[in-house]
Design an enzyme around this catalytic site. Sequence first.
Site, mmCIF file in Angstrom:
data_model
loop_
_atom_site.group_PDB
_atom_site.id
_atom_site.type_symbol
_atom_site.label_atom_id
_atom_site.label_comp_id
_atom_site.label_asym_id
_atom_site.label_seq_id
_atom_site.Cartn_x
_atom_site.Cartn_y
_atom_site.Cartn_z
ATOM 1 N N ARG A 58 46.853 34.994 59.456
ATOM 2 C CA ARG A 58 45.823 35.303 60.447
ATOM 3 C C ARG A 58 44.494 35.661 59.786
ATOM 4 N NH1 ARG A 58 48.442 37.292 64.768
ATOM 5 N NH2 ARG A 58 49.876 37.815 63.099
ATOM 6 N N THR A 59 44.518 36.634 58.895
ATOM 7 C CA THR A 59 43.272 37.140 58.318
ATOM 8 C C THR A 59 42.597 36.082 57.443
ATOM 9 O OG1 THR A 59 44.210 39.358 58.348
ATOM 10 C CG2 THR A 59 42.264 39.036 57.005
ATOM 11 N N LYS A 86 50.973 33.613 36.213
ATOM 12 C CA LYS A 86 51.191 33.290 34.806
ATOM 13 C C LYS A 86 50.828 34.451 33.903
ATOM 14 C CE LYS A 86 49.886 28.564 35.938
ATOM 15 N NZ LYS A 86 48.713 27.689 35.971
ATOM 16 N N ARG A 108 42.366 40.408 49.429
ATOM 17 C CA ARG A 108 43.521 41.162 49.921
ATOM 18 C C ARG A 108 44.433 41.426 48.739
ATOM 19 N NH1 ARG A 108 47.124 40.471 55.192
ATOM 20 N NH2 ARG A 108 45.252 41.497 55.937
ATOM 21 N N HIS A 136 41.596 48.471 55.971
ATOM 22 C CA HIS A 136 41.465 47.095 56.432
ATOM 23 C C HIS A 136 40.258 47.088 57.371
ATOM 24 C CE1 HIS A 136 42.194 43.092 57.556
ATOM 25 N NE2 HIS A 136 43.429 43.144 57.998
#
Lengths: 312, 193
Positions: A58-59, A86, A108, A136
């Site tokens: 969604r975000t 990695k 995020r 958020h």
Amino acid sequence: MNGSVRHLLGIEDLPARDIVQFLDTAEVFFGVSTRRVRKVPTLRGKTVINLFFEASTRTRTSFEIAGKRLSADVVNISVSTSSVSKGETLLDTVKNLEAMHPDVIVVRHSASGAPHFIARHTHAGVVNAGDGMHEHPTQALLDAFTIRRAKGHIADLVVTISGDIAHSRVARSNALLLTRLGAKVRVCAPRTLLPAGLEQYGVEVFDALGPAVEGADVVMMLRIQHERLTEALIPSTREYARTFGLNRAMLARAKPDAIVMHPGPMNRGVEIDADVADGPRSVILDQVEAGVAVRMAVLYLLAAEAGQSPLA
Amino acid sequence: MTTASTQPTRVVMDKCAVAAVLQRMAGEIVARHSDDVSLALVGVRRGGIPLAARLHALLTTAGRAEVLVGTVDITLYRDDAATALPNPQIGRSEIPFEVEGRVVILVDDVLYTGRTTRAAIDAVMDYGRPRAIELAVLVDRGHRELPVQADYVGLRIATTRRERVEVRVDPQDEHVASVEVLGPAENPPSSVY
């Protein structure tokens, strides 16, 4: 923003004046999203990098659409496809991105404070799209935008936030923002999910849903964040649904014109019943729609600042 | 604001002159478009808004019913949008009608470089495909930087780039009260819009 906002890292340091600025600017972009051509040329030539170290559909999609509707070039980088798997450090990742001169980096990360760290090492504007259990901010802005559109104002509204208060960055950012704009915020959860010292945020604390919902203008339900639960803090999902689930009978205790919100993803039948989620008072899909307009406003206000000032 | 002493001012139109000029422009619009053409006036924020309202009233008086009115804000369409500081006060564009098939007349107070007009044309086109876009301005002060011309001009005046053209609106009735040319400022505005 008077050149003051270079990054959007959290609501905590954002004055009410800047919050209202973001919301007012988002109103303009909300109009753009309803036109025939849902795109403006404003950020042509700017680059926005979506850097997601944590799963999100969604975000990330919302930021991607927001950037594209502003004509920015949007690049998505997710952890599973990047060098992080990695063994590259966060600092090396940022330095490599920095060498490609992005204007805004949307981050995020599961670690609280990761966006703040990145902001110290890049000329780009940094938007926190969720950091661990911390903040958020764009979710809180889009929730406030949705509430303001539905109710006409935010001050003096009674807003109940119920769910996994201990682990929720959405609850934290919302509590900060809504109290700053004058709402009366109630938070509600089983005692095991209520951290000590919540009162410092100026919220009322409840450990039962009934009294928390009583007379509320807005009821915001959050899911249990099983991925962040390291020990048994609730007896069972079924037990939680029975005592902390929002069903029609429970919603009847709120104001007759109360609206129901959920930032998603929803666990139907757990924190919210399907007939409430899909009912006439639900604004859950309005929240998603508002998300694009709010993120357009954030990218617009940050992008032109970016790259012009030295490292913070 | 610089002090008046450094800026000799000449008034090029007073309220009466503005009223007469708008009356003539309304007449030109009526003469150019037969009754079966659907017209829309779109004021360019902010100077064009009171002028679009005035022209609308004059067209209605002249018997042109059903002329629509809207406003357009060009902030998001400026050609320096990506390099200039963000404008936290973006105005709302309000075009509450289909532009498809209509003749849209953009209305602005001063025509200068033509960049505002270019941006306004792009903004209107994002609402649909008008039959034509025309331009009505109260003042054309010259110094075009783009190939833009007005279809209806209130007054053409000769200016230097260092001068400023000020259109004053009477807050009482929202009519244009005067048009003044301010002499060379010590710090000419950097923005050419």
